[in-house]
Motif scaffolding. Structure first.
Motif, PDB file in Angstrom:
ATOM      1  N   ASN A 193       0.850  -1.187   0.000  1.00  0.00           N
ATOM      2  CA  ASN A 193       0.000   0.000   0.000  1.00  0.00           C
ATOM      3  C   ASN A 193       0.886   1.239   0.000  1.00  0.00           C
TER       4      ASN A 193
ATOM      5  N   LYS B 249      -0.192   4.275  -0.129  1.00  0.00           N
ATOM      6  CA  LYS B 249      -0.913   5.427   0.401  1.00  0.00           C
ATOM      7  C   LYS B 249      -0.286   5.874   1.711  1.00  0.00           C
TER       8      LYS B 249
ATOM      9  N   ASN C 215      -0.710   6.226   5.383  1.00  0.00           N
ATOM     10  CA  ASN C 215      -1.576   5.564   6.357  1.00  0.00           C
ATOM     11  C   ASN C 215      -1.580   6.348   7.670  1.00  0.00           C
TER      12      ASN C 215
ATOM     13  N   CYS D 290      -7.291  16.310   7.759  1.00  0.00           N
ATOM     14  CA  CYS D 290      -7.052  15.558   6.515  1.00  0.00           C
ATOM     15  C   CYS D 290      -7.435  16.360   5.266  1.00  0.00           C
TER      16      CYS D 290
ATOM     17  N   VAL E 112      -6.464  16.202   1.046  1.00  0.00           N
ATOM     18  CA  VAL E 112      -7.424  16.219  -0.068  1.00  0.00           C
ATOM     19  C   VAL E 112      -7.104  17.383  -1.009  1.00  0.00           C
TER      20      VAL E 112
ATOM     21  N   GLU F  36      -4.251  16.632  -3.177  1.00  0.00           N
ATOM     22  CA  GLU F  36      -4.427  15.397  -3.951  1.00  0.00           C
ATOM     23  C   GLU F  36      -3.465  14.299  -3.518  1.00  0.00           C
ATOM     24  N   ILE F  37      -3.297  14.164  -2.194  1.00  0.00           N
ATOM     25  CA  ILE F  37      -2.466  13.100  -1.617  1.00  0.00           C
ATOM     26  C   ILE F  37      -3.378  11.955  -1.195  1.00  0.00           C
ATOM     27  N   ASP F  38      -3.132  10.769  -1.735  1.00  0.00           N
ATOM     28  CA  ASP F  38      -3.961   9.612  -1.408  1.00  0.00           C
ATOM     29  C   ASP F  38      -3.615   9.092   0.005  1.00  0.00           C
ATOM     30  N   PHE F  39      -4.632   8.791   0.784  1.00  0.00           N
ATOM     31  CA  PHE F  39      -4.365   8.325   2.153  1.00  0.00           C
ATOM     32  C   PHE F  39      -5.495   7.431   2.655  1.00  0.00           C
ATOM     33  N   GLU F  40      -5.190   6.680   3.693  1.00  0.00           N
ATOM     34  CA  GLU F  40      -6.198   5.920   4.424  1.00  0.00           C
ATOM     35  C   GLU F  40      -6.141   6.327   5.883  1.00  0.00           C
TER      36      GLU F  40
END
Length: 206
Positions: A168, A170, A172, A192, A196, A199-203
């Protein structure tokens, strides 16, 4: 205390973990949350001795005697004290007794305990235990240490890898606070937004 809070929940969890390894006397506030809900958390087979005390500041001397009688009655040699509330009461209860006093910290303190009275009380502590690096540094800054007082760090039993999927890539984020008002989950979610916006992908796991 008699409340339903993080310390009370953590003390219940620790008692469960220690059951296989030692005899446990669980000392709690009379008619408080832990005493009233004891049978919901523990069974008869757990073989835990439950003791309670009044915890009334007007009954200071009686509280000291009650504490001392419990310790002598069960020949207690190791005490894990959650938080620092009423620690001065406990100090006088164990005066002259040979036991190992461990204070477990879970709350950030702002005001240093640097007075002579505090130095006397906290010099009796054998080990300070904190549950995060931040709290450990806070303990070192806030509480006086005796000549033989030690400190150590433990983490709650959370397997961080459970929240990270293989390969992964992303970002985390894991929030481990108790889900109640004021523990920061809402603030963390709002924070968070900057991810957004960029445009940073995260979980994000709570």
């Amino acid at each position: 205390t008699g409340n339903f809070g993080g310390m009370e929940i953590d003390s219940n969890k620790l008692v469960k973990k220690l059951i296989p390894y030692c005899n446990i006397v669980f000392i709690v506030k009379k008619n408080g949350f832990v005493e009233e809900n004891f049978n919901k958390y523990f069974s008869h087979e757990d073989n835990i001795i439950l003791e309670s005390f009044e915890g009334n500041s007007l009954l200071f001397i009686k509280n000291i005697v009650d504490f001392r009688n419990i310790i002598r009655k069960h020949n207690i040699k190791n005490v894990i004290y959650f938080g620092t509330s009423k620690l001065r009461l406990f100090y006088f209860s164990i005066l002259g007794l040979n036991l190992n006093l461990i204070v477990r910290h879970g709350t950030t303190r702002v005001k240093p305990k640097k007075g002579l009275f505090h130095k006397m009380i906290y010099s009796r502590v054998n080990i300070h235990i904190a549950i995060s690096k931040h709290l450990l540094e806070n303990v070192k800054r806030t509480f006086p240490f005796g000549k033989n007082t030690k400190n150590t760090l433990i983490y709650p039993s959370i397997n961080i890898q459970d929240f990270i999927k293989p390969k992964n890539k992303k970002l985390n984020i894991l929030h481990v606070g108790r889900i109640v008002k004021g523990k920061g989950q809402v603030d963390a979610i709002k924070a968070c937004q900057i991810l957004v916006d960029n445009e940073i992908d995260f979980e994000f796991s709570i």
